[in-house]
Design an enzyme around this catalytic site. Structure first.
Site: not given
Ligand code: GLN
Ligand code: ZN
Length: 761
Positions: A522, A701, A733
């Site tokens: 959520c 991920h 990310c």
């Molecule tokens: N700056 C954020 C991080 O590194 C970017 C997160 C995202 O793109 N969801 O967590």
């Molecule tokens: Zn990201």
């Protein structure tokens, strides 16, 4: 006058289902425990709706994971890799499809229309053998009936089900999903027959794909499907539900001439043209379920306004054929305002979560029937009035500044290549510079520190000391790893939107305003209730502290206006772009303060820019225009030598590449590691444009640690398309969900791969 609810959240007012699911998945509780929690949630929802006087109460809108997966389960369309044995589908197979198991990964998930909910995409091919494999809908109907509530069982309609599916592996390019219609309808008919026998009098088919851009041949399939279902449905009232937008005129025509259909739900909140269509061409003798109570937002309904709309509709369709309803399932709003202890009474009076919306629907129906609850309506009118003129909502200076933005372009004066040259003189980076996206692992200890500071259990001094130590560790680690452009690691942030929302005016936060994102997950979106402004600098303290710890460039780290907007509940009293411009101005001030404080690289994340794309193509250009404009506003004021990065966590860029380029950032880092091919065209455009590009070189991920060779190969592949001087090397990310034991070796390998390539060039 009757009332109806399209659908209701499953999670429970305090996320009871989430905790029950996760405990079951962890082996800490039994299947019966989970079933008990689920049954309690269902019965309390039915009772609540019955108490509010709702006539058409939905069933089968509960789900252990997702309503599309429930339909896949009902149809027995289990992909062969899950080795289902062909009898009634139980938790094992169901959750394997949803989440994967030790040997097989999960099915794909994708966004449900333009919401933040994600559904499990059915994989269908010519080989699928459909069979009636889950009696959930009938069981839930009977369960409600035993509790004394006669419900309307709700289904993903057969045509929408197929349109929301994807062709199975191997037939991706050739298979026509709609050709399966004849194979799935017999299952729907079996279910319908059982429901009739159990005593059902209404049935609801959600065919929301009708609001999308459909081709004539797709529309024809609706006629075919409902013609085929007609005799099976005889004796039943069939309700076809649409939501999230108005139904385009051609689809409206098809929809309202479907055989065997008794009534239709229409979204009167988002559907701007719905009223006109109804006025000019609603078929006589049919029921109109008028969705006047917003299922996508948390605002209290303007009851007086809705009442007058309903009265005008009554004049068209007749008193006995009008039903008051919600604009969509309430699944997309928060559950119950009763549990909000943090919000003050004034703000609370402006809000209605799902439980309150049910009461609103009931009250509107009663008012139309001549039994208006005057006190309820008066309280609502007072709250509407207070929201309109509250000084907490309106800030004239902000309104003026935002209004002045329109019409101008707000573009940095120098072009990107020249800017990159100027920046390089100052930054002096090697080719293939390495960086990360912002966050470093968030340890339990870190969460505890933030929690205790929030709860005032530790002093500000102690808090700053703890965070400073964390930043120092992260900076040192990056220096040891020999990364070129550093980050501070975001240890002070719980969430990339909440962190900024909490420091901006015009935002409120709930304690339990959770909305299902997927499965047990959520999100708790902030509520933007007023004009947005920035009382003081938000990140300068931490960023300059981090910069002082190193000679290397330290990226300032901000969340962009479009992402803040798209991940919040937004105002319904002004257009979205207006709110976005206001946020952009606040972020602009922050960017300029960072620059003044000596930060030379600033990343403005727009993780959710793509998410805001409207459902229909004709509306894309307008959205992208103001969204991209908002981004440019944030950094139009910086010097050439200040390097602006942006980051986006998705790779599906092909259709919006020109907008991405139009953001005019100096460096764009994007998710890539799971979809190399798709990005090629983006790369090519990038070369033309000249901005720096950092396609993620490994997937964050997964806990898997990528080898040096693997990253090396990947960068090499990119170099076949991209010029060395624009390529950046970074993960997909932020690293916040990973462990240091994964992050350290992965980044080590990443830097080593970059160095090896540099040496060879
Ligand atoms: N700056 C954020 C991080 O590194 C970017 C997160 C995202 O793109 N969801 O967590
Ligand atoms: Zn990201």
């Amino acid at each position: 006058m009757a009332s109806h609810i399209v659908g209701y959240p499953r999670m429970g007012p305090k996320r009871e289902l989430k905790f029950a699911l996760e405990s079951f998945w962890d082996g800490k509780s039994s299947a019966e425990d989970l079933q008990t929690v689920a049954a309690d949630l269902r019965s309390s929802i039915w009772k609540q709706m019955a108490d509010a006087g709702i006539k058409y109460i939905p069933s089968n809108t509960f789900s252990y994971y997702d309503q599309v997966l429930d339909t896949t389960t009902m149809l027995g369309a289990v992909p062969p890799r899950y080795n289902w044995n062909g009898v009634e589908i139980g938790f094992d197979t169901y959750f394997s499809m949803a989440r994967g198991n030790a040997s097989v990964p999960a099915m794909e998930m994708t966004k449900w229309f333009d919401t933040n909910y994600h559904y499990i995409v059915p994989e269908l091919g010519p080989e699928v053998k459909f069979s009636y494999a889950s009696h959930k809908a009938v069981n839930e109907y009977k369960e409600a009936k035993a509790l004394g509530v006669d419900t309307v069982p709700v289904f993903v309609g057969p045509v929408s089900y197929l349109l929301l599916s994807k062709p199975a592996k191997g037939v991706e390019k050739t298979f026509d999903l709609l050709s399966l219609l004849d194979k799935i309808l017999p299952i729907y008919k079996e279910v319908i027959a059982e429901l009739k026998e159990a005593g059902a009098t209404w049935i609801q088919f959600d065919e929301a794909t009708l609001v999308k851009d459909l081709e004539a041949y797709q529309l024809e399939v609706f006629t075919k499907a409902y013609t085929d279902l007609e005799s099976a449905c005889s004796g039943l009232n069939v309700l076809v539900a649409t939501y999230f937008a108005d139904v385009p005129a051609d689809a409206f025509k098809v929809l309202t001439t479907l055989p065997g259909v008794t009534g239709y739900t229409f979204d009167l909140v988002r559907g701007e043209k719905t009223l006109d269509l109804i006025k000019t061409s609603f078929p006589s003798g049919k029921y109109l379920f008028a969705g006047v109570v917003d299922g996508r937002n948390i605002w209290a309904n303007d009851l007086a306004g809705s009442l007058s709309v309903l009265e005008s509709l009554e004049a068209i369709v007749g008193k006995d054929k009008l039903v008051v309803s919600t604009s969509s399932s309430l699944q997309h709003t928060a559950v119950d305002l009763v549990n909000e202890t943090k919000l003050d009474d004034e703000i609370k009076s402006w809000l209605a979560f799902a439980a309150q919306k049910v009461v609103e629907v009931g009250a509107l129906a009663k008012a139309l029937a001549g039994q208006k609850d005057e006190a309820f309506f008066a309280a609502n009118a007072a709250a509407q009035a207070s929201r309109k003129c509250s000084p907490r909502v309106t800030n004239e200076a902000v309104q003026k500044a935002a209004a002045a933005l329109r019409g101008s372009d707000h573009r940095r004066a120098t072009n990107v290549s020249a800017r990159l040259d100027a920046q390089q003189k100052k930054l002096n980076l090697p080719i293939l510079p390495t960086t990360t996206i912002g966050s470093f692992p968030q340890t339990i200890e870190l969460r505890r520190v933030r929690r205790e500071y929030k709860a005032k259990k530790i002093s500000e001094e102690e808090y700053v000391k703890a965070i400073k130590e964390e930043i120092f560790k992260v900076v040192q680690l990056q220096e040891e790893l020999d990364i070129d452009v550093l980050v501070h690691g975001e240890p002070e942030r719980n969430d990339m939107v909440e962190y900024f929302g909490e420091q901006l005016s015009g935002f409120a936060f709930t304690a339990n305003g959770w909305v299902q994102s997927y499965g047990s997950r959520c999100v708790k979106p902030p509520i933007i209730y007023g004009d947005v402004s920035r009382p003081k600098a938000m990140t300068v303290f931490w960023s300059t502290m981090a910069q002082e710890m190193t000679k290397r460039p330290m990226k300032g780290m901000l969340t962009g206006p479009v992402t803040i907007l798209n991940w919040s509940f937004v105002r319904n009293d002004q257009p979205r772009f207006e709110t976005c411009y206001q946020i952009a101005l606040a972020i602009k001030d922050e960017v300029e303060d960072l620059e003044k404080a000596g930060i030379t690289v600033i990343q403005i994340d727009e993780a959710a820019l793509r998410e805001g794309l409207p459902l229909r193509k004709a509306e894309h250009a307008f959205y992208l225009d103001w969204a991209v404009h908002s981004f440019r506003i944030t950094n139009v004021g910086v010097q050439d030598t200040t390097q602006i990065h942006t980051h986006m966590c998705y790779s599906n860029f092909n259709d919006i590449i020109h907008s991405i380029i139009n953001m005019d950032a100096d460096v764009i880092t994007i998710e890539n590691s799971r979809s190399d091919e798709k990005l090629l065209s983006v790369f090519r455009e990038g070369v033309k444009y000249g901005a720096g590009i950092g396609p993620g070189v490994y997937d964050i991920h997964s806990p898997r640690i990528p080898s040096m060779e693997e990253i090396h190969d990947r960068i090499n592949k990119m170099l076949a398309v991209l010029e060395t001087n624009i390529l950046w090397v970074n993960p997909d990310c932020g690293l916040k969900t990973r462990k240091y034991a994964e992050v350290k070796p992965a980044l080590e390998n990443m830097v080593a791969a970059a160095k090896k390539l540099r040496a060879a060039l």
